[in-house]
Design an enzyme around this catalytic site. Structure first.
Site, PDB file in Angstrom:
ATOM      1  N   CYS A  10      23.630  69.799  49.328  1.00  0.00           N
ATOM      2  CA  CYS A  10      22.630  69.553  48.283  1.00  0.00           C
ATOM      3  C   CYS A  10      22.759  68.121  47.740  1.00  0.00           C
ATOM      4  O   CYS A  10      23.697  67.404  48.066  1.00  0.00           O
ATOM      5  CB  CYS A  10      22.800  70.561  47.154  1.00  0.00           C
ATOM      6  SG  CYS A  10      24.358  70.388  46.257  1.00  0.00           S
ATOM      7  N   CYS A  13      26.046  67.460  46.040  1.00  0.00           N
ATOM      8  CA  CYS A  13      27.152  67.323  46.989  1.00  0.00           C
ATOM      9  C   CYS A  13      27.166  65.914  47.579  1.00  0.00           C
ATOM     10  O   CYS A  13      28.222  65.301  47.720  1.00  0.00           O
ATOM     11  CB  CYS A  13      27.015  68.340  48.113  1.00  0.00           C
ATOM     12  SG  CYS A  13      27.028  70.054  47.547  1.00  0.00           S
TER      13      CYS A  13
END
Length: 75
Positions: A10, A13
């Protein structure tokens, strides 16, 4: 030093990885940065919220994106 970024890929991340790489570069540390994206592997660290930062096998941060400045404290 082995640093692992735990997350499925994501935006948060990716930002954690970016901030971690910046902190490593600023400190001049010899470190290997690995991404762990498999849910089973992430859960093996006891992490239920991503992203997470693991340094030498120990979870240091989970469920949020720290700044590069904060990450330097854990390295």
């Amino acid at each position: 030093m082995i640093i692992k970024i735990l997350g499925t890929g994501c935006a948060n991340c990716k930002k954690l990885e970016e901030n971690t790489r910046e902190a490593v570069q600023v400190l001049g540390i010899d470190a290997t940065i690995e991404k762990v994206t498999e849910i089973k592997d992430i859960m093996s660290y006891g992490v239920m919220k991503t992203p997470a930062l693991v340094v030498d096998g120990k979870v240091k941060i989970m469920g949020r994106v720290p700044s590069a400045e904060e990450i330097k404290k854990y390295l």
